[in-house]
Design an enzyme around this catalytic site. Structure first.
Site, PDB file in Angstrom:
ATOM      1  N   GLU A  58       0.832  -1.227  -0.149  1.00  0.00           N
ATOM      2  CA  GLU A  58       0.214   0.083   0.017  1.00  0.00           C
ATOM      3  C   GLU A  58       0.869   1.225  -0.083  1.00  0.00           C
ATOM      4  O   GLU A  58       0.724   2.196  -0.789  1.00  0.00           O
ATOM      5  CB  GLU A  58      -0.839  -0.107   1.329  1.00  0.00           C
ATOM      6  CG  GLU A  58      -1.736   1.050   1.148  1.00  0.00           C
ATOM      7  CD  GLU A  58      -2.537   1.094   2.707  1.00  0.00           C
ATOM      8  OE1 GLU A  58      -3.607   1.817   2.858  1.00  0.00           O
ATOM      9  OE2 GLU A  58      -2.020   0.645   3.656  1.00  0.00           O
ATOM     10  N   HIS A  59       1.846   1.465   1.141  1.00  0.00           N
ATOM     11  CA  HIS A  59       2.798   2.624   1.240  1.00  0.00           C
ATOM     12  C   HIS A  59       4.217   2.124   0.831  1.00  0.00           C
ATOM     13  O   HIS A  59       4.609   1.208   1.307  1.00  0.00           O
ATOM     14  CB  HIS A  59       2.710   3.071   2.609  1.00  0.00           C
ATOM     15  CG  HIS A  59       1.437   3.937   2.844  1.00  0.00           C
ATOM     16  ND1 HIS A  59       1.094   5.122   2.694  1.00  0.00           N
ATOM     17  CD2 HIS A  59       0.301   3.544   3.324  1.00  0.00           C
ATOM     18  CE1 HIS A  59      -0.049   5.804   2.965  1.00  0.00           C
ATOM     19  NE2 HIS A  59      -0.763   4.675   3.451  1.00  0.00           N
TER      20      HIS A  59
END
Length: 400
Positions: free
Chosen positions: A300-301
């Site tokens: 995600e990040h």
């Protein structure tokens, strides 16, 4: 404290672990409607609610409880995000190619349901991240579902944003039953065309299961962060980035990939002092190796704590969001571009929520002026090849 050298085979519990239970919840809502929602809210949230939907008068009353400082902060972020999304809104694109006038026109989705996760005060930032691009896109009706607080109300900040945004209704329900209700409709809840928003594994499993009747933005499960760092990186900044994302819950997937054993040890020491959940650290041979791992895992990040990051940025393909050098991932959580991001490897095929999630490209063939004979003949030939003789005749009757 658990430090694991190397990445695990699985990140946390997966959708498959809860699908059967969530399927039962969805069927219960489909059969019993509002009665099921009230029953499930009591069961899962411990809150008795008689009325599911909050009207504008009730929202206005709740929003008055919001302190001025938080209200001003919301206004500031709202204006910033609205300006950004207006700046990237696509224009209708009409061209003439070889005598044919055609193009793409953009139309907003009619009805959107936004899921805003619960918590001590809810997540008003999620409503900003989903609602603002939806409004800028021209979505006609926006509905919001969010779990009730212990007192049966909702967050004043969420109520304030809903009022500011012109949301049609706010439903004080959460979990898989909220997703089911917006997908299929109940006595109190309007069936929508698309559901967006993050949530726990049950919420995401419900979104996965209702795709036969409603569009979804994607799967946004437990938070994921991979930090890639070289020997010049600041261990304290890295540790705070990791701890910040870990605030999202015990199932967060927090990883450091670094070329420096010194950085690894110093980050680990800070996390051991201040951090309570599991994390993963791996010392890799090069930044290129770390990026290969990132593209494979598709987190995600990604936080890139690397000198000369420009050398590597084009090689990063499969991530939801990238924060570079001194930019903390936490800043993306509040000023975007968006914090509604793909998890569980979905970053291989999709990205963050944007205005495009609320728009439909409609193809339009406006008029044909002087079309090359060869193009008409090509259409007729291909139609006949596919077995669509009347298609060919329909074209031929107009253009010969």
């Amino acid at each position: 404290m658990t430090v694991i050298r190397g990445l695990p085979e699985r990140r946390s519990i997966g959708l498959v672990d809860v699908l059967d239970r969530v399927r039962e919840i969805i069927e219960h809502v489909k059969i019993y409607g509002d009665k099921a929602l009230i029953e499930l809210t009591k069961k899962f949230d411990g809150v008795d609610i008689e009325k599911i939907s909050l009207d504008r008068e009730e929202l206005e009353s709740i929003s008055r409880e919001l302190d001025e400082r938080t209200m001003n902060a919301i206004d500031e972020i709202y204006g910033f995000l609205e300006e950004f999304y207006r700046s990237i809104k696509p224009f209708d694109h009409i061209v003439t190619v070889n005598g044919v006038r055609l193009g793409i026109v953009w139309r907003g989705i009619d009805r959107v349901g936004i899921y805003v996760p619960g918590g001590a005060r809810g997540y008003p930032s999620t409503l900003l991240m989903a609602g603002i691009p939806a409004r800028v896109a021209g979505v006609r009706e926006i509905y919001v579902a969010t779990p009730p607080l212990r007192n049966g109300s909702i967050s004043p900040a969420i109520a304030y944003i809903a009022m500011k945004m012109g949301v049609e209704r706010v439903y004080r329900i959460g979990g898989a039953h909220a997703i089911a209700a917006m997908a299929y409709g109940t006595e109190s809840i309007v069936k929508v065309d698309k559901i967006v928003g993050p949530g726990n594994i049950y919420v995401q499993a419900a979104k996965f299961l209702v795709q036969d009747v409603v569009a979804i933005d994607g799967i946004e499960g437990p938070t994921e962060l991979i930090v890639v760092a070289d020997e010049y990186a600041d261990p304290e900044k890295i540790a705070f980035d990791m701890m910040a994302q870990a605030e999202h819950g015990i199932h967060t997937f927090i990883v450091l990939l670094t070329t420096s054993s010194i950085v690894a040890d110093r980050v680990s020491a800070i996390l051991d002092r201040d951090y309570v959940h599991r994390y993963y650290i791996d010392v890799v041979g090069s930044i290129d190796e770390a990026i290969e791992i990132v593209n494979r895992v598709a987190p995600e990040h990604l936080a890139l704590h690397v000198r000369n990051w420009e050398r590597y940025i084009d090689r990063i393909r499969n991530v939801g969001a990238i924060s570079i050098d001194d930019i903390p991932p936490a800043l993306i959580d509040y000023i975007g571009p968006n914090h509604i991001l793909p998890t569980e490897g979905w970053a291989r095929s999709r990205g963050c929520l944007t205005i495009y999630d609320f728009l439909k490209p409609v193809s339009v063939l406006f008029e044909v002026e002087v079309v090359p004979r060869s193009l008409i003949e090509a259409v007729k030939i291909l139609a006949e090849y596919e077995g669509f003789v009347i298609h060919s005749k329909s074209v031929g009757v107009r253009y010969g």
